[in-house]
Design a protein around this motif. Sequence first.
Motif, PDB file in Angstrom:
ATOM      1  N   GLY A  95      65.440  20.405 -14.394  1.00  0.00           N
ATOM      2  CA  GLY A  95      65.859  20.030 -15.676  1.00  0.00           C
ATOM      3  C   GLY A  95      65.707  20.759 -16.976  1.00  0.00           C
ATOM      4  O   GLY A  95      64.860  21.801 -16.825  1.00  0.00           O
ATOM      5  N   SER A  96      66.178  20.435 -17.936  1.00  0.00           N
ATOM      6  CA  SER A  96      65.949  21.471 -19.301  1.00  0.00           C
ATOM      7  C   SER A  96      65.239  20.703 -20.127  1.00  0.00           C
ATOM      8  O   SER A  96      65.324  19.391 -20.405  1.00  0.00           O
ATOM      9  N   LEU A 105      68.181  20.096 -23.115  1.00  0.00           N
ATOM     10  CA  LEU A 105      69.336  19.322 -22.838  1.00  0.00           C
ATOM     11  C   LEU A 105      68.749  18.195 -22.231  1.00  0.00           C
ATOM     12  O   LEU A 105      68.833  18.174 -20.911  1.00  0.00           O
ATOM     13  N   ASP A 113      70.263  15.275 -21.100  1.00  0.00           N
ATOM     14  CA  ASP A 113      71.263  14.745 -20.384  1.00  0.00           C
ATOM     15  C   ASP A 113      71.557  15.773 -19.381  1.00  0.00           C
ATOM     16  O   ASP A 113      72.702  15.501 -18.840  1.00  0.00           O
ATOM     17  N   TYR A 114      70.569  16.675 -18.832  1.00  0.00           N
ATOM     18  CA  TYR A 114      70.930  17.392 -17.918  1.00  0.00           C
ATOM     19  C   TYR A 114      69.981  17.677 -16.656  1.00  0.00           C
ATOM     20  O   TYR A 114      68.660  17.671 -17.124  1.00  0.00           O
ATOM     21  N   LEU A 120      74.485  17.105  -9.445  1.00  0.00           N
ATOM     22  CA  LEU A 120      74.369  17.473 -10.810  1.00  0.00           C
ATOM     23  C   LEU A 120      74.481  16.264 -11.851  1.00  0.00           C
ATOM     24  O   LEU A 120      75.547  15.522 -11.596  1.00  0.00           O
ATOM     25  N   SER A 121      73.521  16.095 -12.858  1.00  0.00           N
ATOM     26  CA  SER A 121      73.680  14.902 -13.646  1.00  0.00           C
ATOM     27  C   SER A 121      73.857  15.850 -15.198  1.00  0.00           C
ATOM     28  O   SER A 121      73.097  16.599 -15.500  1.00  0.00           O
ATOM     29  N   ILE A 122      74.948  15.299 -15.935  1.00  0.00           N
ATOM     30  CA  ILE A 122      75.283  15.969 -17.027  1.00  0.00           C
ATOM     31  C   ILE A 122      76.482  15.315 -17.841  1.00  0.00           C
ATOM     32  O   ILE A 122      77.145  14.801 -17.566  1.00  0.00           O
ATOM     33  N   PRO A 129      77.965  16.994 -21.322  1.00  0.00           N
ATOM     34  CA  PRO A 129      78.002  17.912 -21.960  1.00  0.00           C
ATOM     35  C   PRO A 129      77.969  17.445 -23.633  1.00  0.00           C
ATOM     36  O   PRO A 129      78.299  16.506 -23.990  1.00  0.00           O
ATOM     37  N   ILE A 186      83.716  20.354 -14.921  1.00  0.00           N
ATOM     38  CA  ILE A 186      82.540  20.602 -14.061  1.00  0.00           C
ATOM     39  C   ILE A 186      82.582  20.663 -12.636  1.00  0.00           C
ATOM     40  O   ILE A 186      82.078  21.410 -11.908  1.00  0.00           O
TER      41      ILE A 186
END
Length: 167
Positions: free
Chosen positions: A74-75, A78, A80-81, A100-102, A104, A123
């Motif tokens: 994870g970030s 971000l 939501d990433y 992947l959970s994102i 943008p 995506i």
Amino acid sequence: MGEFTGRIAIDRPATEVFAFLSDPTAMPRYLQTVRKVEQQGPGRIAMEGEAQGHSYRDEGWIQVDPEGRRMRWGSDRLKDYGGSLEVTEAGSGAEVSLQLSIVPEPAVAERMEREAGAVDHAIRIAMERTLGAIKAACEGREDAPRSADDLPDSRPFGSSATLNPDI
């Protein structure tokens, strides 16, 4: 938008594929925007790269489970990433499953819609290309991508490369 999954078969042993993918410094070989990855200590990494003509630096976390051949990441920036991958044995080779959970950021989502018609489609294309690049790098192919322009569409690798295994 939100959750995306994909998988691809790779003609290499699962332990070898996981060893490659779990080495953060190998990420530039299969992630189109990443140019450099540094480990910042246990479970911490920093990435540098370029996306849409803009340089970036991001820091985040990574959890590696060698026994289960699984990774999560994870970030810091971000929220939501995040993502995960698992490498399993499949026949005489391996299968890489990517999740992947994102969500943008609005400006990025707008660009994706403009360029690909829909955020989800953009995506999915990026995931397919990443899976194709992982396959090329793991199999040691001479045509392994060197830049975003060289990334293959993974459809030539068969249905296991698609994001919908029923296609």
